[in-house]
Design a protein around this motif. Structure first.
Motif, PDB file in Angstrom:
ATOM      1  N   GLY B  94       0.797  -1.214   0.000  1.00 46.21           N
ATOM      2  CA  GLY B  94       0.000   0.000   0.000  1.00 46.21           C
ATOM      3  C   GLY B  94       0.829   1.264   0.000  1.00 46.21           C
ATOM      4  O   GLY B  94       0.328   2.337  -0.290  1.00 46.21           O
ATOM      5  N   GLY B  95       2.088   1.133   0.326  1.00 48.03           N
ATOM      6  CA  GLY B  95       2.947   2.312   0.361  1.00 48.03           C
ATOM      7  C   GLY B  95       4.028   2.217  -0.681  1.00 48.03           C
ATOM      8  O   GLY B  95       3.744   2.234  -1.874  1.00 48.03           O
ATOM      9  N   THR B  96       5.274   2.080  -0.234  1.00 47.67           N
ATOM     10  CA  THR B  96       6.374   1.920  -1.173  1.00 47.67           C
ATOM     11  C   THR B  96       6.134   0.655  -1.995  1.00 47.67           C
ATOM     12  O   THR B  96       5.980  -0.427  -1.443  1.00 47.67           O
ATOM     13  N   PRO B  97       6.076   0.785  -3.319  1.00 42.45           N
ATOM     14  CA  PRO B  97       5.682  -0.372  -4.140  1.00 42.45           C
ATOM     15  C   PRO B  97       6.746  -1.472  -4.169  1.00 42.45           C
ATOM     16  O   PRO B  97       7.943  -1.194  -4.171  1.00 42.45           O
ATOM     17  N   VAL B  98       6.270  -2.709  -4.195  1.00 47.38           N
ATOM     18  CA  VAL B  98       7.152  -3.869  -4.350  1.00 47.38           C
ATOM     19  C   VAL B  98       6.904  -4.434  -5.742  1.00 47.38           C
ATOM     20  O   VAL B  98       5.793  -4.890  -6.045  1.00 47.38           O
ATOM     21  N   LEU B  99       7.923  -4.387  -6.608  1.00 46.52           N
ATOM     22  CA  LEU B  99       7.748  -4.782  -8.004  1.00 46.52           C
ATOM     23  C   LEU B  99       7.926  -6.288  -8.168  1.00 46.52           C
ATOM     24  O   LEU B  99       8.964  -6.846  -7.812  1.00 46.52           O
ATOM     25  N   ASP B 111       9.042   5.474  -7.337  1.00 43.05           N
ATOM     26  CA  ASP B 111       8.065   6.078  -6.438  1.00 43.05           C
ATOM     27  C   ASP B 111       8.503   7.530  -6.226  1.00 43.05           C
ATOM     28  O   ASP B 111       9.544   7.780  -5.625  1.00 43.05           O
ATOM     29  N   THR B 112       7.727   8.477  -6.759  1.00 44.94           N
ATOM     30  CA  THR B 112       8.160   9.876  -6.673  1.00 44.94           C
ATOM     31  C   THR B 112       7.334  10.691  -5.688  1.00 44.94           C
ATOM     32  O   THR B 112       7.730  11.809  -5.355  1.00 44.94           O
ATOM     33  N   ALA B 113       6.189  10.183  -5.285  1.00 41.12           N
ATOM     34  CA  ALA B 113       5.352  10.918  -4.334  1.00 41.12           C
ATOM     35  C   ALA B 113       4.198  10.020  -3.929  1.00 41.12           C
ATOM     36  O   ALA B 113       4.006   8.943  -4.499  1.00 41.12           O
ATOM     37  N   THR B 114       3.430  10.490  -2.981  1.00 43.96           N
ATOM     38  CA  THR B 114       2.207   9.783  -2.622  1.00 43.96           C
ATOM     39  C   THR B 114       1.314   9.657  -3.859  1.00 43.96           C
ATOM     40  O   THR B 114       1.040  10.651  -4.539  1.00 43.96           O
ATOM     41  N   GLY B 115       0.917   8.430  -4.178  1.00 40.16           N
ATOM     42  CA  GLY B 115       0.003   8.226  -5.298  1.00 40.16           C
ATOM     43  C   GLY B 115       0.595   8.481  -6.662  1.00 40.16           C
ATOM     44  O   GLY B 115      -0.145   8.685  -7.628  1.00 40.16           O
ATOM     45  N   ARG B 116       1.909   8.459  -6.782  1.00 39.76           N
ATOM     46  CA  ARG B 116       2.529   8.755  -8.082  1.00 39.76           C
ATOM     47  C   ARG B 116       3.699   7.811  -8.333  1.00 39.76           C
ATOM     48  O   ARG B 116       4.551   7.614  -7.475  1.00 39.76           O
ATOM     49  N   ASP B 169      -1.922   6.873  -2.172  1.00 39.41           N
ATOM     50  CA  ASP B 169      -1.316   5.590  -2.534  1.00 39.41           C
ATOM     51  C   ASP B 169      -2.397   4.539  -2.775  1.00 39.41           C
ATOM     52  O   ASP B 169      -3.444   4.563  -2.118  1.00 39.41           O
TER      53      ASP B 169
END
Lengths: 183, 182
Positions: B94-99, B111-116, B169
């Motif tokens: 839900g936060g920092t994405p795991v690819l 990951d450059t910002a919340t929701g971006r 996010d």
């Protein structure tokens, strides 16, 4: 579920913010792809300076512009609080929170939390007014003023860490969530 | 052709389609001749919807045009068809994405910002006129609107917003698939 092998890269932008790039070391690519650092024989890619710079140059960052990068480990992300993502910065070779930005985010979170509370109190006030209940109206007015004052709490500016900042959450706002808006 | 033992003949250097063979026509009980082309047609005729035989491999431009019905698609060129997905990927968290490794034609996410999230592609599209199909996993009662922003031939910014139109996010991760001309 298998994960890609990645090199984490902190990309600093011209506004002081930081992007966390996951540079894929084992990409699944179509045949014939030629990109810096990629070996078609092994299907692996090396995170050389040139390869990372190439990746940064071809990526879109609008409206920001990248100014520098450095390789980081995933462990460096651990101390960062996702609720204050837009306050992340990379200074002095370490990821950290930009506290002035974090304070602004915290105030936005307070505003978001109080908006529905104020709406409810507005309705309560109207009902009290219809009843002619001046005691209730005074109480409601006091609660509304408390909500308006939450963003002016001097403890917000006094907070020196994210933990201290998060602790500034008056009971009048209800439980503190974990998400902060981007505003 | 002289009446010579086969063992006495020289090897042919390159068999040409017009070269001739001596055959015994069983039905006519007679010796006859035929060409290499006729043998090829007999043993491996051009294939069709009703005839098994030889089929030519489609090249990239034929796969991109997508109208040829007599050439075969090979695994290394199937992705050139306009309908083929050119790039896909997904993250969890839900936060920092795991690819996750189940991606295609991807070289990085940022990951450059919340929701971006900036997504970067290995083999670029031929232009920025491509189609992005995007969604994100959400927790109950926490739906997200998604959009692509600043689309380029080789990279794009993905955004997720809450119902309040504020960047937020994803609840449980990003999913994307891109289509278009490479």
């Amino acid at each position: 579920m298998a994960l890609h092998q990645v090199q984490f890269v902190a990309v600093t932008f011209d506004d002081g913010s930081v992007g966390i790039m996951q540079f894929i070391l084992d990409p699944n690519l179509p045949p014939g792809v030629s990109i810096p650092g990629y070996d078609p024989a092994t299907k692996l890619r090396e995170a050389t300076d040139a390869a990372i710079q190439y990746e940064i140059n071809k990526s879109v960052w609008t409206p920001r512009t990248p100014v520098s990068f450095r390789r980081i480990t995933e462990l460096e992300l651990a101390p960062l609080d996702r609720a204050y993502r837009n306050a992340w910065t990379d200074s002095g070779g370490a990821l950290a929170h930009d506290l002035p930005k974090a304070r602004a985010l915290h105030r936005n979170k307070m505003r978001a939390a109080r908006t529905p509370l104020l709406a409810t109190l507005d309705a309560d006030y109207l009902q009290a007014d219809e009843r002619g209940d001046t005691t209730a109206k005074t109480s409601i007015a006091t609660q509304k003023q408390q909500l308006r004052d939450v963003t002016a709490d001097p403890a917000i500016d006094a907070a020196a860490t994210i933990a201290q900042l998060k602790a500034v959450w008056p009971a009048v706002l209800g439980p503190n969530g974990t998400r902060v808006s981007s505003g | 052709m002289a009446d010579t033992k086969i063992s006495a003949l020289a090897d042919v250097v390159t068999l040409a389609l017009g070269d001739e063979f001596a055959i015994n026509d069983v039905s006519a009980a007679a010796s006859k001749k035929c060409t290499a082309t006729e043998i090829q047609t007999l043993l491996a005729p051009p294939t069709s919807d009703t005839v098994a035989g030889v089929i030519e491999v489609a090249i990239q431009s034929e796969q991109e045009t997508g109208t040829d019905v007599v050439r075969a698609v090979t695994p290394g060129r199937q992705h050139f068809h306009l309908s083929a997905c050119k790039c896909f990927g997904f993250t969890t968290g839900g936060g920092t994405p795991v690819l996750h490794a189940n991606s295609y034609n991807m070289t990085s996410i940022t990951d450059t910002a919340t929701g971006r999230l900036t997504v970067t592609i290995a083999t670029d599209f031929s232009s920025a006129n491509w189609i992005g199909v995007l969604t994100c996993g959400c927790a109950t009662n926490a739906n997200r609107m998604t959009s692509t922003v600043t689309k380029a031939a080789g990279s794009v910014i993905l955004e997720a917003s809450s119902a309040a139109t504020t960047l937020a996010d994803p609840g449980t991760g990003w999913d994307w698939a891109f289509f278009g001309d490479l």
